[in-house]
Design a protein around this motif. Structure first.
Motif, PDB file in Angstrom:
ATOM      1  N   GLN A 210       0.829  -1.206   0.000  1.00  0.00           N
ATOM      2  CA  GLN A 210       0.000   0.000   0.000  1.00  0.00           C
ATOM      3  C   GLN A 210       0.856   1.246   0.000  1.00  0.00           C
ATOM      4  OE1 GLN A 210      -2.851   0.143   3.144  1.00  0.00           O
ATOM      5  NE2 GLN A 210      -3.901  -1.684   2.460  1.00  0.00           N
ATOM      6  N   VAL A 211       0.273   2.331  -0.483  1.00  0.00           N
ATOM      7  CA  VAL A 211       0.869   3.655  -0.361  1.00  0.00           C
ATOM      8  C   VAL A 211       0.037   4.401   0.671  1.00  0.00           C
ATOM      9  CG1 VAL A 211       1.363   5.831  -1.537  1.00  0.00           C
ATOM     10  CG2 VAL A 211       1.761   3.657  -2.709  1.00  0.00           C
ATOM     11  N   ILE A 212       0.708   4.896   1.711  1.00  0.00           N
ATOM     12  CA  ILE A 212      -0.013   5.620   2.759  1.00  0.00           C
ATOM     13  C   ILE A 212       0.480   7.057   2.838  1.00  0.00           C
ATOM     14  CG2 ILE A 212      -0.482   3.535   4.087  1.00  0.00           C
ATOM     15  CD1 ILE A 212       1.735   4.350   5.995  1.00  0.00           C
ATOM     16  N   ARG A 213      -0.360   7.912   3.420  1.00  0.00           N
ATOM     17  CA  ARG A 213      -0.051   9.335   3.567  1.00  0.00           C
ATOM     18  C   ARG A 213       0.430   9.593   4.990  1.00  0.00           C
ATOM     19  NH1 ARG A 213      -4.565  13.655   3.990  1.00  0.00           N
ATOM     20  NH2 ARG A 213      -5.697  11.714   3.996  1.00  0.00           N
ATOM     21  N   ILE A 214       1.515  10.354   5.096  1.00  0.00           N
ATOM     22  CA  ILE A 214       2.080  10.728   6.390  1.00  0.00           C
ATOM     23  C   ILE A 214       2.240  12.238   6.423  1.00  0.00           C
ATOM     24  CG2 ILE A 214       4.101  10.526   7.890  1.00  0.00           C
ATOM     25  CD1 ILE A 214       4.601   7.812   6.538  1.00  0.00           C
ATOM     26  N   GLN A 215       1.864  12.861   7.524  1.00  0.00           N
ATOM     27  CA  GLN A 215       2.049  14.295   7.710  1.00  0.00           C
ATOM     28  C   GLN A 215       2.988  14.488   8.887  1.00  0.00           C
ATOM     29  OE1 GLN A 215      -2.027  15.404   8.295  1.00  0.00           O
ATOM     30  NE2 GLN A 215      -2.449  15.480   6.106  1.00  0.00           N
ATOM     31  N   THR A 216       4.072  15.229   8.669  1.00  0.00           N
ATOM     32  CA  THR A 216       5.100  15.363   9.694  1.00  0.00           C
ATOM     33  C   THR A 216       5.677  16.782   9.678  1.00  0.00           C
ATOM     34  OG1 THR A 216       7.151  14.340  10.508  1.00  0.00           O
ATOM     35  CG2 THR A 216       6.917  14.537   8.144  1.00  0.00           C
ATOM     36  N   PRO A 217       6.273  17.234  10.786  1.00  0.00           N
ATOM     37  CA  PRO A 217       6.907  18.558  10.783  1.00  0.00           C
ATOM     38  C   PRO A 217       7.997  18.648   9.712  1.00  0.00           C
ATOM     39  CG  PRO A 217       6.729  17.709  13.021  1.00  0.00           C
ATOM     40  CD  PRO A 217       6.346  16.582  12.095  1.00  0.00           C
ATOM     41  N   HIS A 218       8.290  19.856   9.277  1.00  0.00           N
ATOM     42  CA  HIS A 218       9.279  20.078   8.223  1.00  0.00           C
ATOM     43  C   HIS A 218      10.672  19.577   8.599  1.00  0.00           C
ATOM     44  CE1 HIS A 218       6.496  22.216   5.700  1.00  0.00           C
ATOM     45  NE2 HIS A 218       6.228  23.096   6.650  1.00  0.00           N
ATOM     46  N   ARG A 219      10.965  19.449   9.887  1.00  0.00           N
ATOM     47  CA  ARG A 219      12.309  19.022  10.302  1.00  0.00           C
ATOM     48  C   ARG A 219      12.609  17.568   9.906  1.00  0.00           C
ATOM     49  NH1 ARG A 219       9.307  19.271  15.031  1.00  0.00           N
ATOM     50  NH2 ARG A 219       9.043  17.255  16.050  1.00  0.00           N
ATOM     51  N   ASN A 220      11.587  16.753   9.641  1.00  0.00           N
ATOM     52  CA  ASN A 220      11.791  15.379   9.163  1.00  0.00           C
ATOM     53  C   ASN A 220      11.966  15.435   7.652  1.00  0.00           C
ATOM     54  OD1 ASN A 220      11.471  14.307  11.693  1.00  0.00           O
ATOM     55  ND2 ASN A 220       9.316  13.844  11.422  1.00  0.00           N
ATOM     56  N   MET A 221      13.206  15.320   7.205  1.00  0.00           N
ATOM     57  CA  MET A 221      13.503  15.505   5.778  1.00  0.00           C
ATOM     58  C   MET A 221      13.811  14.185   5.085  1.00  0.00           C
ATOM     59  SD  MET A 221      13.082  18.612   4.916  1.00  0.00           S
ATOM     60  CE  MET A 221      13.903  18.607   3.352  1.00  0.00           C
ATOM     61  N   PHE A 222      13.055  13.911   4.046  1.00  0.00           N
ATOM     62  CA  PHE A 222      13.278  12.766   3.172  1.00  0.00           C
ATOM     63  C   PHE A 222      13.071  13.232   1.745  1.00  0.00           C
ATOM     64  CE2 PHE A 222      12.048  10.998   7.188  1.00  0.00           C
ATOM     65  CZ  PHE A 222      12.876   9.895   7.337  1.00  0.00           C
ATOM     66  N   ARG A 223      13.764  12.591   0.815  1.00  0.00           N
ATOM     67  CA  ARG A 223      13.579  12.892  -0.605  1.00  0.00           C
ATOM     68  C   ARG A 223      12.798  11.767  -1.261  1.00  0.00           C
ATOM     69  NH1 ARG A 223      19.822  13.846  -1.610  1.00  0.00           N
ATOM     70  NH2 ARG A 223      19.658  11.868  -0.589  1.00  0.00           N
ATOM     71  N   GLN A 224      12.210  12.074  -2.388  1.00  0.00           N
ATOM     72  CA  GLN A 224      11.523  11.051  -3.159  1.00  0.00           C
ATOM     73  C   GLN A 224      12.515   9.934  -3.482  1.00  0.00           C
ATOM     74  OE1 GLN A 224       9.130  12.582  -6.333  1.00  0.00           O
ATOM     75  NE2 GLN A 224       9.218  10.670  -7.472  1.00  0.00           N
ATOM     76  N   GLY A 225      12.112   8.681  -3.226  1.00  0.00           N
ATOM     77  CA  GLY A 225      12.975   7.535  -3.463  1.00  0.00           C
ATOM     78  C   GLY A 225      13.780   7.092  -2.257  1.00  0.00           C
ATOM     79  N   ASP A 226      13.823   7.905  -1.191  1.00  0.00           N
ATOM     80  CA  ASP A 226      14.569   7.537   0.020  1.00  0.00           C
ATOM     81  C   ASP A 226      13.922   6.352   0.728  1.00  0.00           C
ATOM     82  OD1 ASP A 226      16.434   9.538  -0.236  1.00  0.00           O
ATOM     83  OD2 ASP A 226      15.673  10.772   1.420  1.00  0.00           O
ATOM     84  N   ASP A 227      14.762   5.495   1.295  1.00  0.00           N
ATOM     85  CA  ASP A 227      14.271   4.473   2.214  1.00  0.00           C
ATOM     86  C   ASP A 227      13.982   5.153   3.540  1.00  0.00           C
ATOM     87  OD1 ASP A 227      14.493   2.292   0.452  1.00  0.00           O
ATOM     88  OD2 ASP A 227      16.618   2.060   0.926  1.00  0.00           O
ATOM     89  N   CYS A 228      12.997   4.647   4.257  1.00  0.00           N
ATOM     90  CA  CYS A 228      12.650   5.207   5.558  1.00  0.00           C
ATOM     91  C   CYS A 228      12.052   4.097   6.409  1.00  0.00           C
ATOM     92  CB  CYS A 228      11.678   6.373   5.410  1.00  0.00           C
ATOM     93  SG  CYS A 228      10.098   5.914   4.665  1.00  0.00           S
ATOM     94  N   PHE A 229      11.734   4.439   7.644  1.00  0.00           N
ATOM     95  CA  PHE A 229      11.095   3.509   8.560  1.00  0.00           C
ATOM     96  C   PHE A 229       9.882   4.196   9.176  1.00  0.00           C
ATOM     97  CE2 PHE A 229      15.427   2.116   8.238  1.00  0.00           C
ATOM     98  CZ  PHE A 229      15.319   0.737   8.180  1.00  0.00           C
ATOM     99  N   LEU A 230       8.843   3.409   9.460  1.00  0.00           N
ATOM    100  CA  LEU A 230       7.601   3.944  10.019  1.00  0.00           C
ATOM    101  C   LEU A 230       7.297   3.289  11.351  1.00  0.00           C
ATOM    102  CD1 LEU A 230       5.348   3.811   6.844  1.00  0.00           C
ATOM    103  CD2 LEU A 230       6.847   5.668   7.598  1.00  0.00           C
TER     104      LEU A 230
END
Length: 92
Positions: A48-68
């Motif tokens: 699935q693709v989910i939507r996340i809303q976070t403060p601007h200080r959490n910086m990720f670029r399109q294509g970055d790996d991340c953890f939820l």
């Protein structure tokens, strides 16, 4: 994880999901959208693709790996007691 949890659906608000670089469920950033008060990410996790809303200080670029992380999830049994559950969520 109990078998009851595994056969349930997880529900949470986009602004309560924690996105980070270190721990949680592995995911990938599909899209980043800068908004006035926060940054919105579309993240591919599982199937699935989910939507996340976070403060601007959490910086990720399109294509970055991340953890939820999901600190306050609600679990629902799919297709079971839907009318009761809708009524329960409408009560304040």
């Amino acid at each position: 994880w109990s078998s009851d949890v595994c056969s349930s659906d997880l529900a949470t608000r986009p602004n309560t999901i924690e996105i980070n670089h270190e721990e949680g469920y592995r995911a990938k950033v599909v899209k980043r959208i800068f908004l006035t008060d926060f940054t919105e990410y579309l993240v591919d996790v599982g199937e699935q693709v989910i939507r996340i809303q976070t403060p601007h200080r959490n910086m990720f670029r399109q294509g970055d790996d991340c953890f939820l992380r999901f600190p306050s999830p609600m679990w629902y049994v799919p297709e079971e007691n839907q009318d009761e559950e809708r009524a329960r969520r409408m009560i304040i």
